[in-house]
Write an enzyme that holds these catalytic residues in place. Structure first.
Site, PDB file in Angstrom:
ATOM      1  N   CYS A  15     -25.818 -10.829   1.418  1.00  0.00           N
ATOM      2  CA  CYS A  15     -27.269 -11.349   1.261  1.00  0.00           C
ATOM      3  C   CYS A  15     -27.557 -12.054  -0.272  1.00  0.00           C
ATOM      4  O   CYS A  15     -27.026 -13.016  -0.286  1.00  0.00           O
ATOM      5  CB  CYS A  15     -28.334 -10.313   1.213  1.00  0.00           C
ATOM      6  N   HIS A  50     -27.035  -8.313   7.065  1.00  0.00           N
ATOM      7  CA  HIS A  50     -26.865  -7.125   6.686  1.00  0.00           C
ATOM      8  C   HIS A  50     -25.940  -6.251   7.309  1.00  0.00           C
ATOM      9  O   HIS A  50     -26.318  -5.548   8.515  1.00  0.00           O
ATOM     10  CB  HIS A  50     -27.935  -6.428   6.336  1.00  0.00           C
ATOM     11  N   GLU A  85     -24.549  -3.515   6.791  1.00  0.00           N
ATOM     12  CA  GLU A  85     -24.941  -1.966   6.582  1.00  0.00           C
ATOM     13  C   GLU A  85     -26.304  -1.564   7.126  1.00  0.00           C
ATOM     14  O   GLU A  85     -26.623  -0.521   7.249  1.00  0.00           O
ATOM     15  CB  GLU A  85     -24.894  -1.637   5.290  1.00  0.00           C
TER      16      GLU A  85
END
Length: 377
Positions: free
Chosen positions: A270, A355, A357
């Site tokens: 990001c 993302h 994660e």
């Protein structure tokens, strides 16, 4: 109590006040996730913004603090169609109403959030004010709205000290920064690669995803000098997500260029992805309304596979200004064709805009952490 959302184009929504009793001016953005409102509220990337949830009912499963992505909530305000009056969840600790009040976040409920979203999609992201003052003066407010900027928010969200991240019960729990442990791993912990995580507003699940794969993670404040990180001899470096305009981070960009030159393997997510691009001569620009939600398709240009991703960004790397001798596109957004990742030529460096994660999900792209570990090997 009545509340009003006033946009900088003069549009006014009338609803019900929720959360803390204070007036706020902020950048209004929307998130299309159907679940994960607590993760949204505790994502530091939302610092300086007021979040509108497009899903119509928010709060029905309450708040479980274990699911928080940082130690506190970060948005300036919260905007919902309906805030659930009851929460049904055996893990629930408090209601979302109690959480908003506790975290001093004001908000508004009872407005047509999808109508608001259509305005932001058609006219672009804009600033707004949430107030309970029925005698508000638009002539005074509108100039204030046009002047608002998020500013340098990375300094606001980053950690204050270097610390080691500890894995516990399958989810990461961070040690107190004030008591940085000197040993490289806890007794009995699985020995693994040593990763330096630069915290530009990192979600906890980034460190937890690495720790869950056996890595020893040390978290560094955003302003840490590259020389200090390199001197600690990590096997790899992770550049985290974070809020704001990447071009505001001028000093951080200089340090990232030094990390690029170090030849240590690097994985960036990001904001970290954008900062690495700027550090190596590429450019970024602000999107019309950004990508925020848990259902964005991205295509891996090497394999041709498409993954569903979680995203939260208002800026993007300009793929047309890339120097192929430095970096080439690795992922692209299937919806609008914007860049979603880069692979750096001749370097053990890759970066993504989305993302991997993602918490609570989707987890399609979690394999990228395994790729990073293989790269460090």
């Amino acid at each position: 109590m009545k509340a009003f959302l006033i946009l900088e184009d003069g549009t006014v929504f009338t609803g019900t006040h929720i959360g803390a009793d204070r007036e706020v001016i902020s950048e209004i953005v929307f998130n299309t996730s159907m679940a994960g409102y607590l993760e949204v509220l505790t994502d530091p990337s939302y610092a300086g913004q007021a979040v509108c949830m497009t899903y119509p009912l928010i709060g029905n499963y309450g708040v479980c603090r274990e699911d928080m992505e940082s130690k506190r909530a970060w948005p300036d305000a919260f905007i919902v169609r309906e805030l659930s009056r009851t929460a049904s969840n055996f893990r629930k600790e408090i209601t979302i109403q109690e959480f908003l009040a506790e975290q001093e976040i004001p908000g508004i409920a009872g407005i047509d959030t999808r109508a608001l979203t259509k305005i932001l999609r058609e006219k672009g992201t804009m600033n707004g004010m949430i107030t309970t003052d029925e005698n508000y003066n638009s002539a005074l407010i509108l100039p204030q709205l046009k002047q608002y900027t998020t500013g340098k928010v990375v300094e606001k969200v980053t950690c204050s000290h270097k610390y080691h991240f500890e894995k516990k019960d399958g989810r990461g729990l961070s040690a107190k920064p004030e008591v940085l442990q000197t040993q490289s791993a806890q007794p009995g912990a699985q020995a693994g690669k040593r990763v330096a995580l630069l915290d530009f507003g990192a979600k906890d699940n980034i460190a937890a995803s690495l720790a869950g794969r056996g890595c020893e993670v040390t978290v560094y404040p955003a302003g840490t000098r590259a020389e200090e990180i390199i001197a600690d001899k990590p096997d790899g470096i992770m550049l985290s997500n974070g809020p704001g305009d990447p071009k505001e981070c001028t000093e951080i960009i200089k340090e990232i260029k030094k990390l690029y030159d170090s030849d240590i393997p690097i994985f960036a997510i990001c904001l970290g992805h954008q900062l690495m691009a700027l550090a190596t001569g590429a450019d970024t620009f602000k999107m019309k309304y950004g990508h925020r939600g848990g259902n964005h398709p991205v295509k891996d240009l090497k394999s041709g596979r498409v993954y569903i991703s979680s995203q939260n960004h208002g800026y993007v790397v300009d793929a047309e200004k890339l120097d192929p001798a430095v970096a080439v596109p690795a992922f692209v957004n299937v919806n609008d064709g914007t860049n979603e990742g880069l692979s750096y030529t001749g370097k053990n460096i890759f970066t993504v805009q989305f993302h991997p994660e993602a918490s609570p999900g989707p987890h399609d792209s979690g394999y990228l952490f395994d790729r990073f570990i293989d790269m460090m090997g």
